[in-house]
Design a protein around this motif. Structure first.
Motif, PDB file in Angstrom:
ATOM      1  N   ALA A 183       0.855  -1.185   0.000  1.00 28.88           N
ATOM      2  CA  ALA A 183       0.000   0.000   0.000  1.00 28.88           C
ATOM      3  C   ALA A 183       0.888   1.230   0.000  1.00 28.88           C
ATOM      4  O   ALA A 183       1.912   1.266   0.675  1.00 28.88           O
ATOM      5  CB  ALA A 183      -0.902   0.002   1.237  1.00 28.88           C
ATOM      6  N   GLN A 206      -9.785   4.836  -9.408  1.00 29.74           N
ATOM      7  CA  GLN A 206     -10.792   5.124  -8.384  1.00 29.74           C
ATOM      8  C   GLN A 206     -12.202   5.190  -8.970  1.00 29.74           C
ATOM      9  O   GLN A 206     -13.157   4.700  -8.384  1.00 29.74           O
ATOM     10  CB  GLN A 206     -10.458   6.456  -7.708  1.00 29.74           C
ATOM     11  CG  GLN A 206     -11.505   6.891  -6.701  1.00 29.74           C
ATOM     12  CD  GLN A 206     -11.081   8.123  -5.919  1.00 29.74           C
ATOM     13  OE1 GLN A 206      -9.938   8.570  -6.005  1.00 29.74           O
ATOM     14  NE2 GLN A 206     -11.998   8.658  -5.153  1.00 29.74           N
ATOM     15  N   GLU A 240      -6.349   4.263  -5.531  1.00 21.07           N
ATOM     16  CA  GLU A 240      -7.527   4.506  -4.686  1.00 21.07           C
ATOM     17  C   GLU A 240      -8.723   3.653  -5.116  1.00 21.07           C
ATOM     18  O   GLU A 240      -9.813   4.192  -5.360  1.00 21.07           O
ATOM     19  CB  GLU A 240      -7.932   5.997  -4.747  1.00 21.07           C
ATOM     20  CG  GLU A 240      -6.865   6.949  -4.242  1.00 21.07           C
ATOM     21  CD  GLU A 240      -7.038   7.324  -2.777  1.00 21.07           C
ATOM     22  OE1 GLU A 240      -7.863   6.669  -2.096  1.00 21.07           O
ATOM     23  OE2 GLU A 240      -6.340   8.223  -2.321  1.00 21.07           O
ATOM     24  N   THR A 254     -10.751   1.872  -3.616  1.00 20.12           N
ATOM     25  CA  THR A 254     -11.920   1.881  -2.732  1.00 20.12           C
ATOM     26  C   THR A 254     -12.365   3.307  -2.417  1.00 20.12           C
ATOM     27  O   THR A 254     -13.256   3.513  -1.598  1.00 20.12           O
ATOM     28  CB  THR A 254     -11.616   1.141  -1.411  1.00 20.12           C
ATOM     29  OG1 THR A 254     -10.506   1.785  -0.767  1.00 20.12           O
ATOM     30  CG2 THR A 254     -11.263  -0.312  -1.666  1.00 20.12           C
ATOM     31  N   ASN A 308     -17.962   1.185   3.112  1.00 21.23           N
ATOM     32  CA  ASN A 308     -17.131   0.228   3.856  1.00 21.23           C
ATOM     33  C   ASN A 308     -17.321  -1.209   3.408  1.00 21.23           C
ATOM     34  O   ASN A 308     -16.363  -1.951   3.251  1.00 21.23           O
ATOM     35  CB  ASN A 308     -17.465   0.285   5.358  1.00 21.23           C
ATOM     36  CG  ASN A 308     -16.866   1.530   5.990  1.00 21.23           C
ATOM     37  OD1 ASN A 308     -15.959   2.130   5.414  1.00 21.23           O
ATOM     38  ND2 ASN A 308     -17.379   1.907   7.138  1.00 21.23           N
ATOM     39  N   SER A 347     -16.002  -1.737  -0.130  1.00 14.48           N
ATOM     40  CA  SER A 347     -14.542  -1.629  -0.062  1.00 14.48           C
ATOM     41  C   SER A 347     -13.950  -2.950   0.382  1.00 14.48           C
ATOM     42  O   SER A 347     -12.962  -3.434  -0.171  1.00 14.48           O
ATOM     43  CB  SER A 347     -14.111  -0.570   0.953  1.00 14.48           C
ATOM     44  OG  SER A 347     -14.394   0.705   0.495  1.00 14.48           O
ATOM     45  N   HIS A 348     -14.588  -3.524   1.385  1.00 10.23           N
ATOM     46  CA  HIS A 348     -14.100  -4.784   1.943  1.00 10.23           C
ATOM     47  C   HIS A 348     -14.081  -5.881   0.876  1.00 10.23           C
ATOM     48  O   HIS A 348     -13.127  -6.648   0.779  1.00 10.23           O
ATOM     49  CB  HIS A 348     -14.952  -5.181   3.139  1.00 10.23           C
ATOM     50  CG  HIS A 348     -14.524  -6.451   3.784  1.00 10.23           C
ATOM     51  ND1 HIS A 348     -13.392  -6.522   4.565  1.00 10.23           N
ATOM     52  CD2 HIS A 348     -15.028  -7.702   3.717  1.00 10.23           C
ATOM     53  CE1 HIS A 348     -13.235  -7.777   4.966  1.00 10.23           C
ATOM     54  NE2 HIS A 348     -14.213  -8.510   4.468  1.00 10.23           N
ATOM     55  N   LEU A 370     -11.133  -5.192  -1.462  1.00  7.90           N
ATOM     56  CA  LEU A 370      -9.842  -5.460  -0.808  1.00  7.90           C
ATOM     57  C   LEU A 370      -9.609  -6.959  -0.649  1.00  7.90           C
ATOM     58  O   LEU A 370      -8.484  -7.445  -0.830  1.00  7.90           O
ATOM     59  CB  LEU A 370      -9.799  -4.783   0.563  1.00  7.90           C
ATOM     60  CG  LEU A 370      -9.796  -3.252   0.512  1.00  7.90           C
ATOM     61  CD1 LEU A 370     -10.076  -2.670   1.888  1.00  7.90           C
ATOM     62  CD2 LEU A 370      -8.477  -2.729  -0.052  1.00  7.90           C
ATOM     63  N   ARG A 393      -6.493  -9.037  -2.123  1.00 10.75           N
ATOM     64  CA  ARG A 393      -5.681  -9.883  -1.232  1.00 10.75           C
ATOM     65  C   ARG A 393      -5.572 -11.307  -1.799  1.00 10.75           C
ATOM     66  O   ARG A 393      -4.517 -11.931  -1.772  1.00 10.75           O
ATOM     67  CB  ARG A 393      -6.333  -9.871   0.154  1.00 10.75           C
ATOM     68  CG  ARG A 393      -5.590 -10.582   1.261  1.00 10.75           C
ATOM     69  CD  ARG A 393      -4.318  -9.881   1.667  1.00 10.75           C
ATOM     70  NE  ARG A 393      -3.176 -10.695   1.383  1.00 10.75           N
ATOM     71  CZ  ARG A 393      -1.909 -10.325   1.597  1.00 10.75           C
ATOM     72  NH1 ARG A 393      -1.620  -9.136   2.103  1.00 10.75           N
ATOM     73  NH2 ARG A 393      -0.931 -11.119   1.303  1.00 10.75           N
ATOM     74  N   THR A 438      -3.708   4.341  -1.398  1.00 12.10           N
ATOM     75  CA  THR A 438      -4.907   4.554  -0.599  1.00 12.10           C
ATOM     76  C   THR A 438      -4.644   5.630   0.439  1.00 12.10           C
ATOM     77  O   THR A 438      -3.510   5.843   0.852  1.00 12.10           O
ATOM     78  CB  THR A 438      -5.378   3.255   0.091  1.00 12.10           C
ATOM     79  OG1 THR A 438      -6.591   3.531   0.788  1.00 12.10           O
ATOM     80  CG2 THR A 438      -4.344   2.732   1.075  1.00 12.10           C
ATOM     81  N   ASP A 482      -6.720   5.472   3.069  1.00  9.51           N
ATOM     82  CA  ASP A 482      -7.518   4.872   4.135  1.00  9.51           C
ATOM     83  C   ASP A 482      -6.709   3.826   4.893  1.00  9.51           C
ATOM     84  O   ASP A 482      -6.349   2.788   4.335  1.00  9.51           O
ATOM     85  CB  ASP A 482      -8.759   4.240   3.496  1.00  9.51           C
ATOM     86  CG  ASP A 482      -9.548   3.424   4.509  1.00  9.51           C
ATOM     87  OD1 ASP A 482      -9.499   3.772   5.697  1.00  9.51           O
ATOM     88  OD2 ASP A 482     -10.193   2.440   4.092  1.00  9.51           O
ATOM     89  N   SER A 522      -7.975   0.226   4.652  1.00  8.85           N
ATOM     90  CA  SER A 522      -7.626  -0.422   3.386  1.00  8.85           C
ATOM     91  C   SER A 522      -6.162  -0.836   3.384  1.00  8.85           C
ATOM     92  O   SER A 522      -5.805  -1.940   2.960  1.00  8.85           O
ATOM     93  CB  SER A 522      -7.884   0.523   2.201  1.00  8.85           C
ATOM     94  OG  SER A 522      -9.252   0.840   2.097  1.00  8.85           O
TER      95      SER A 522
END
Ligand code: ADP
Ligand code: ADP
Length: 230
Positions: free
Chosen positions: A36, A91, A166, A168, A173, A176-177, A180, A184, A198, A200, A203
């Motif tokens: 990140a 984004q 960016e 997310t 939320n 975004s999860h 992410l 991952r 990011t 955040d 994140s």
């Protein structure tokens, strides 16, 4: 596939004189790792990503992707490398509103004059959990779904490295999860290299390593437990 930046500088001709966006950045993004990139607005995060992905040439220094120095490639070879080996996610998704999810995923190959196998397009959308949204247009999809279409498109040529600016930033939320988690998995299951800008901290906590930028330089790096606590 490892991406390396050696003393990369980038200067723009701003209206009030030159602007130094990158001021001697040296960094390695190892194969199979998730990095990140954080830092204040204007610190050079997007420029770093664009230079690392071969979207913009650095003013000085060198970018190397999988052992190839980008500065030594001609325009045709650079275009091919960007298309086949590197994925980029923005984004604001950058989907074409008049095209369906499937057509958006196939677009880069079509633009390159190649056929996109419809079974493969279907599989790409299934991989991001959108098997039942193949014929939907962007406005018929939620933000998280649109970003997942954009990720499916970025991954369609099976690039070994994915850059996400960016990804997310425009999502709530919960969505975004989802995005992410998908990024991952790309690293954990498929051994891809992911570099994500990011602002955040939540994140950033999914990454293996957090790189901090200030005024066009990398000023700090956190890994493991430290990174999770940014
Ligand atoms: P960040 O992503 O951290 O917000 P950027 O990489 O977008 O930072 O920008 C770094 C600096 O470079 C900023 O001062 C910005 O105004 C400048 N910059 C970025 N892109 C351009 C451009 N195309 N032309 C002129 N200046 C630019
Ligand atoms: P999420 O659960 O990702 O936040 P939404 O609550 O925005 O998604 O949408 C719920 C479901 O309704 C989604 O599966 C989406 O595909 C569908 N949907 C949303 N907007 C439209 C629309 N304008 N037309 C058709 N389907 C839609």
């Amino acid at each position: 596939m490892t991406v390396r930046l050696d003393d990369v500088g980038k200067t723009y001709d701003g209206g009030a004189g030159p602007v130094t966006a990158l001021d001697g950045v040296t960094a390695t993004f190892d194969e199979g790792t998730f990095t990140a990139v954080m830092g204040p607005s204007g610190s050079g995060k997007s420029t770093l990503l664009h230079c690392a992905a071969g979207l913009e040439p650095p003013t000085s220094g060198a970018v190397t992707i999988a052992g190839t120095r980008l500065g030594e490639l001609d325009e045709t070879a650079l275009t091919r490398l960007r298309r086949d080996r590197v994925g980029f996610v923005f984004q604001d998704f950058n989907l074409v509103s008049s095209l369906t999810a499937a057509q958006n995923v196939a677009l880069p190959l079509r633009l390159a004059g190649r056929r996109a196998d419809s079974e493969r397009v279907r599989a790409a959308l299934a991989e991001v959990g959108l098997a039942d949204r193949i014929g939907h247009r962007p406005r018929e999809l939620s933000g998280g779904q649109q970003q997942r279409v954009a990720i499916a498109r970025a991954l369609f040529t099976r690039p070994a490295v994915l850059f996400a600016d960016e990804p997310t930033g425009a999502l709530d939320n919960r969505t975004s999860h989802q995005v992410l988690t998908l990024l991952r998995e790309l690293v954990d299951r498929h051994g891809r290299t992911v570099v994500m800008v990011t602002h955040d901290p939540v994140s950033a906590a999914v990454a293996d390593r957090v790189v901090l930028m200030v005024d066009g330089r990398i000023t700090d790096e956190l890994t493991g437990v430290d990174a999770a606590g940014v």
